[in-house]
Design a protein around this motif. Structure first.
Motif, short mmCIF file in Angstrom:
data_model
loop_
_atom_site.label_atom_id
_atom_site.label_comp_id
_atom_site.label_asym_id
_atom_site.label_seq_id
_atom_site.Cartn_x
_atom_site.Cartn_y
_atom_site.Cartn_z
N GLY A 1 13.21 22.73 3.81
CA GLY A 1 12.57 23.22 5.02
C GLY A 1 12.69 22.30 6.22
N LEU A 2 13.62 21.34 6.19
CA LEU A 2 13.80 20.46 7.34
C LEU A 2 14.45 21.21 8.50
N VAL A 3 15.29 22.19 8.18
CA VAL A 3 15.97 22.99 9.19
C VAL A 3 15.76 24.45 8.82
N SER A 4 15.23 25.24 9.76
CA SER A 4 15.02 26.64 9.44
C SER A 4 16.08 27.55 10.07
N SER A 5 16.90 27.00 10.94
CA SER A 5 17.94 27.79 11.60
C SER A 5 19.08 28.05 10.62
N PHE A 6 19.24 29.30 10.25
CA PHE A 6 20.30 29.64 9.32
C PHE A 6 21.68 29.48 9.95
N VAL B 1 27.35 24.35 9.28
CA VAL B 1 27.70 23.10 8.59
C VAL B 1 28.31 23.40 7.22
N ILE B 2 27.74 24.35 6.51
CA ILE B 2 28.29 24.73 5.20
C ILE B 2 29.68 25.34 5.37
N GLY B 3 29.88 26.15 6.40
CA GLY B 3 31.19 26.73 6.66
C GLY B 3 32.25 25.69 6.95
N VAL B 4 31.90 24.69 7.76
CA VAL B 4 32.84 23.60 8.05
C VAL B 4 33.13 22.80 6.78
N GLY B 5 32.10 22.58 5.96
CA GLY B 5 32.30 21.88 4.69
C GLY B 5 33.23 22.63 3.76
N ILE B 6 33.07 23.94 3.68
CA ILE B 6 33.96 24.75 2.83
C ILE B 6 35.38 24.72 3.37
N ILE C 1 24.24 18.25 1.93
CA ILE C 1 23.18 17.85 2.86
C ILE C 1 22.64 19.05 3.61
N ALA C 2 23.51 19.97 4.01
CA ALA C 2 23.03 21.18 4.70
C ALA C 2 22.16 22.03 3.78
N ALA C 3 22.60 22.19 2.54
CA ALA C 3 21.80 22.97 1.59
C ALA C 3 20.48 22.27 1.29
N TRP C 4 20.50 20.95 1.17
CA TRP C 4 19.28 20.18 0.92
C TRP C 4 18.31 20.33 2.08
#
Length: 182
Positions: free
Chosen positions: A17-22, A28-33, A9-12
């Motif tokens: 372009g729904l979220v531009s803040s890297f 979110v990706i870090g927590v998922g990993i 979902i974070a990557a999507w």
């Protein structure tokens, strides 16, 4: 599965372009990993009947439960005034967040529209913008209740995982020598 959903979902959201803040997407990706690695440790520990891996899995999963339960309860306990305060702090923290919200909700400014400043929303050229606070506040309580409920559901499934790990960890390995002590 939850970790893969978070990563996906974070990557999507970043891709479309729904979220531009890297930083937000990266967090979110870090927590998922991290959750995925914890799940792999639990699976390896269960397959090999490895007491130490299961112990660390159980401890980490319990800590995740405590954090997730606390955040879920906080989401459910916020009243309207606290929600407005948090929204205003979040709005004033990041200009990229302001632009994202203005573009996606077609609004300008937080409490009032100032046509002397620039705004990236499509309504700004027509001089027909409304403030973003009204549009955000319309959905904030509903979203917080939804996120809090989902968080509570998964936190109780995590505590079930801790209990099952504790029970499984204290069983004797069926592949071991029956005459051996534990």
């Amino acid at each position: 599965m939850v970790s893969l959903l978070m990563i996906g979902i974070a990557a999507w959201g970043k891709w479309f372009g729904l979220v531009s803040s890297f930083q937000a997407v990266g967090g979110v990706i870090g927590v998922g990993i991290f959750l995925f690695l914890v799940a792999v440790v639990g699976l390896i520990g269960a397959m090999k009947h490895h007491q130490v891996l299961l112990f660390f899995y159980m401890i980490i999963l319990f800590m995740v439960f405590v954090v997730q339960f606390s955040v879920s309860c906080a989401c459910l306990a916020l009243n309207q005034e606290q929600q407005n305060l948090l929204l205003e702090v979040g709005w004033n923290t990041s200009e990229t967040t302001q632009r994202d919200v203005e573009n996606s909700l077609d609004c300008c400014g937080f409490y009032s529209v100032n046509y002397k400043k620039t705004c990236s929303a499509p309504c700004f050229s027509n001089l027909s913008c409304t403030s973003c606070a009204l549009k955000i506040q319309a959905h904030t309580g509903e979203v917080l209740r939804f996120v809090g409920g989902i968080g509570l559901f998964f936190s109780f499934s995590e505590i079930l995982g801790v209990w099952l790990t504790y029970r499984y960890r204290n069983q004797k390995d069926p592949r071991a020598n029956p005459s051996a002590f534990l």
